[in-house]
Design a protein around this motif. Structure first.
Motif, PDB file in Angstrom:
ATOM      1  N   PRO A  85      -4.670  -9.146   5.498  1.00 53.46           N
ATOM      2  CA  PRO A  85      -5.264 -10.236   5.491  1.00 53.46           C
ATOM      3  C   PRO A  85      -6.844 -10.412   6.444  1.00 53.46           C
ATOM      4  N   ASP A  86      -7.577 -11.195   6.047  1.00 53.43           N
ATOM      5  CA  ASP A  86      -8.920 -11.188   6.595  1.00 53.43           C
ATOM      6  C   ASP A  86      -8.745 -12.233   7.996  1.00 53.43           C
ATOM      7  N   ALA A  87      -9.298 -11.407   9.183  1.00 53.75           N
ATOM      8  CA  ALA A  87      -8.770 -12.168  10.380  1.00 53.75           C
ATOM      9  C   ALA A  87      -9.765 -13.302  10.526  1.00 53.75           C
ATOM     10  N   ARG A  88     -10.889 -13.323  10.136  1.00 56.23           N
ATOM     11  CA  ARG A  88     -11.774 -14.393  10.233  1.00 56.23           C
ATOM     12  C   ARG A  88     -11.218 -15.673   9.445  1.00 56.23           C
ATOM     13  N   THR A  89     -10.710 -15.529   8.161  1.00 48.68           N
ATOM     14  CA  THR A  89     -10.029 -16.517   7.571  1.00 48.68           C
ATOM     15  C   THR A  89      -8.919 -17.146   8.171  1.00 48.68           C
ATOM     16  N   LEU A  90      -7.951 -16.443   8.857  1.00 52.27           N
ATOM     17  CA  LEU A  90      -6.833 -16.609   9.578  1.00 52.27           C
ATOM     18  C   LEU A  90      -7.300 -17.408  10.760  1.00 52.27           C
ATOM     19  N   ARG A  91      -8.275 -17.024  11.275  1.00 52.35           N
ATOM     20  CA  ARG A  91      -8.848 -18.027  12.547  1.00 52.35           C
ATOM     21  C   ARG A  91      -9.191 -19.199  12.408  1.00 52.35           C
ATOM     22  N   GLU A  92     -10.082 -19.322  11.010  1.00 48.04           N
ATOM     23  CA  GLU A  92     -10.476 -20.820  10.586  1.00 48.04           C
ATOM     24  C   GLU A  92      -9.445 -21.553  10.053  1.00 48.04           C
ATOM     25  N   THR A  93      -8.369 -20.981   9.435  1.00 47.68           N
ATOM     26  CA  THR A  93      -7.301 -21.737   9.164  1.00 47.68           C
ATOM     27  C   THR A  93      -6.570 -22.406  10.274  1.00 47.68           C
ATOM     28  N   ILE A  94      -6.340 -21.602  11.253  1.00 49.25           N
ATOM     29  CA  ILE A  94      -5.492 -21.890  12.522  1.00 49.25           C
ATOM     30  C   ILE A  94      -6.605 -23.105  13.198  1.00 49.25           C
ATOM     31  N   ARG A  95      -7.640 -23.035  13.327  1.00 43.86           N
ATOM     32  CA  ARG A  95      -8.571 -24.048  13.659  1.00 43.86           C
ATOM     33  C   ARG A  95      -8.351 -25.366  13.095  1.00 43.86           C
ATOM     34  N   LEU A  96      -8.687 -25.124  11.785  1.00 43.12           N
ATOM     35  CA  LEU A  96      -8.343 -26.447  10.981  1.00 43.12           C
ATOM     36  C   LEU A  96      -7.097 -27.142  11.146  1.00 43.12           C
ATOM     37  N   ALA A  97      -6.034 -26.244  11.132  1.00 40.53           N
ATOM     38  CA  ALA A  97      -4.461 -26.905  11.295  1.00 40.53           C
ATOM     39  C   ALA A  97      -4.607 -27.560  12.497  1.00 40.53           C
ATOM     40  N   ASN A  98      -5.208 -27.080  13.492  1.00 42.68           N
ATOM     41  CA  ASN A  98      -5.088 -27.781  14.959  1.00 42.68           C
ATOM     42  C   ASN A  98      -5.833 -29.161  14.826  1.00 42.68           C
ATOM     43  N   ASP A  99      -6.901 -29.135  13.910  1.00 44.21           N
ATOM     44  CA  ASP A  99      -7.723 -30.590  13.745  1.00 44.21           C
ATOM     45  C   ASP A  99      -6.624 -31.488  13.241  1.00 44.21           C
TER      46      ASP A  99
ATOM     47  N   PHE B  84      -5.711 -30.541   3.295  1.00 45.80           N
ATOM     48  CA  PHE B  84      -5.002 -29.537   4.166  1.00 45.80           C
ATOM     49  C   PHE B  84      -4.708 -28.509   3.116  1.00 45.80           C
ATOM     50  N   TYR B  85      -4.067 -28.634   1.973  1.00 44.38           N
ATOM     51  CA  TYR B  85      -3.969 -27.499   1.420  1.00 44.38           C
ATOM     52  C   TYR B  85      -5.108 -26.397   1.181  1.00 44.38           C
ATOM     53  N   ALA B  86      -6.161 -27.198   0.718  1.00 48.72           N
ATOM     54  CA  ALA B  86      -7.521 -26.202   0.409  1.00 48.72           C
ATOM     55  C   ALA B  86      -7.943 -25.556   1.878  1.00 48.72           C
ATOM     56  N   GLY B  87      -7.841 -26.254   3.023  1.00 48.27           N
ATOM     57  CA  GLY B  87      -8.246 -25.695   4.119  1.00 48.27           C
ATOM     58  C   GLY B  87      -7.283 -24.760   4.906  1.00 48.27           C
ATOM     59  N   VAL B  88      -5.983 -25.116   4.694  1.00 46.93           N
ATOM     60  CA  VAL B  88      -4.893 -24.421   5.706  1.00 46.93           C
ATOM     61  C   VAL B  88      -3.936 -23.779   4.867  1.00 46.93           C
ATOM     62  N   THR B  89      -3.156 -24.526   4.005  1.00 44.26           N
ATOM     63  CA  THR B  89      -1.932 -23.816   3.446  1.00 44.26           C
ATOM     64  C   THR B  89      -2.317 -22.856   2.179  1.00 44.26           C
ATOM     65  N   GLY B  90      -3.427 -23.270   1.517  1.00 45.68           N
ATOM     66  CA  GLY B  90      -3.875 -22.301   0.405  1.00 45.68           C
ATOM     67  C   GLY B  90      -4.291 -21.089   1.131  1.00 45.68           C
ATOM     68  N   PRO B  91      -5.484 -21.052   1.992  1.00 45.14           N
ATOM     69  CA  PRO B  91      -5.667 -19.799   2.491  1.00 45.14           C
ATOM     70  C   PRO B  91      -4.693 -19.112   3.168  1.00 45.14           C
ATOM     71  N   LEU B  92      -3.811 -19.679   3.923  1.00 41.84           N
ATOM     72  CA  LEU B  92      -2.610 -18.984   4.511  1.00 41.84           C
ATOM     73  C   LEU B  92      -1.777 -18.279   3.334  1.00 41.84           C
ATOM     74  N   LEU B  93      -1.520 -18.979   2.299  1.00 38.99           N
ATOM     75  CA  LEU B  93      -0.797 -18.293   1.259  1.00 38.99           C
ATOM     76  C   LEU B  93      -1.664 -17.085   0.560  1.00 38.99           C
ATOM     77  N   ASP B  94      -2.703 -17.313   0.467  1.00 34.04           N
ATOM     78  CA  ASP B  94      -3.822 -15.929   0.088  1.00 34.04           C
ATOM     79  C   ASP B  94      -3.611 -14.979   1.001  1.00 34.04           C
ATOM     80  N   GLU B  95      -3.797 -14.996   2.317  1.00 42.37           N
ATOM     81  CA  GLU B  95      -3.926 -14.147   3.063  1.00 42.37           C
ATOM     82  C   GLU B  95      -2.704 -13.390   3.490  1.00 42.37           C
ATOM     83  N   ARG B  96      -1.558 -14.445   3.687  1.00 38.98           N
ATOM     84  CA  ARG B  96      -0.313 -13.708   4.169  1.00 38.98           C
ATOM     85  C   ARG B  96       0.670 -13.441   3.002  1.00 38.98           C
ATOM     86  N   MET B  97       0.504 -14.153   2.049  1.00 40.27           N
ATOM     87  CA  MET B  97       1.597 -13.857   1.159  1.00 40.27           C
ATOM     88  C   MET B  97       0.970 -13.197  -0.008  1.00 40.27           C
ATOM     89  N   LYS B  98      -0.030 -13.574  -0.863  1.00 36.38           N
ATOM     90  CA  LYS B  98      -0.570 -13.011  -1.872  1.00 36.38           C
ATOM     91  C   LYS B  98      -1.161 -11.713  -1.631  1.00 36.38           C
TER      92      LYS B  98
END
Length: 223
Positions: free
Chosen positions: A126-140, A103-117
């Protein structure tokens, strides 16, 4: 006295904070931004990652959330969080790894990179494509939480465990950063609301990360 080096939306620090509070272990927070590479912090943990837990009176420095959790499981009898049969303990550890690693590798980590760092450190959008992918994975992952809660009171079995704390710590940071859509996940939302209502969780809901604000529902224990 224990001192926990962390920053407000570090998911691994949150896991440790939840565990310490459930076990009734007192500690003080020390704000640490690991991306600043402070020499004093690097002396405590050369990997420059939070959390780090120190007790100067005992001469102890504990590094890594899993190592810290295992230490307190072995030294504090109150509120065991890796318990039950050998099979149950293995299931708890499996779920801890799923959320700490996958979960960290696919969701939390990318969100921290895109929306915090990118906002606080590199000053990039932030990169919109990365955000869409993280939200999709979070849903899974929430689908999987739904499945578990359909069959168990808590993620790993009959009682709350470190698996629940690890999962909730990761999900809470993803939720803070706007990466969670609860609309199709009644079971997961009910499980998470139950955890948010625990005294150990409430302090996390009041903390904020500099100029980054969470969604309005974030601090609502019923949302």
């Amino acid at each position: 006295m224990w001192y926990l080096y962390q920053f407000p939306i570090c998911p691994f620090s949150r896991k440790v904070r939840l565990l310490l509070s459930e076990k009734g272990v007192g500690y003080e927070l020390v704000r640490e931004n690991p991306w600043e590479h402070r020499e004093e912090f690097q002396m405590l943990n050369p990997a420059l990652r939070t959390p780090v837990l120190t007790n100067p009176e005992r001469g102890l420095v504990l590094v890594d959330s899993r190592a810290i959790a295992e230490y307190f499981e072995e030294t504090v009898d109150k509120a065991p969080m890796i318990n039950g049969t050998a099979a149950n303990r293995a299931e708890i550890r499996r779920l801890i790894a799923l959320f700490d690693e996958n979960f960290y590798a696919g969701v939390t980590g990318p969100l921290l990179d895109e929306r915090m760092k990118k906002r606080l450190i590199t000053r990039q959008p932030p990169d919109a494509r990365t955000l869409r992918e993280t939200i999709r994975l979070a849903n899974d992952y929430l689908d999987y939480v739904d499945f578990l809660i359909d069959n168990r009171p808590w993620l790993a079995g009959a009682t709350v465990s470190l698996a629940d704390l690890a999962a909730a710590a990761q999900i809470s940071v993803a939720d803070y950063l706007g990466g969670i859509d609860w609309s199709q996940h009644e079971q997961a939302r009910g499980w998470y609301s139950a955890l948010k209502s625990r005294p150990s969780f409430r302090p996390l809901l009041t903390e904020r990360m500099d100029v980054i604000k969470p969604p309005e529902h974030y601090g609502d224990v019923n949302a």
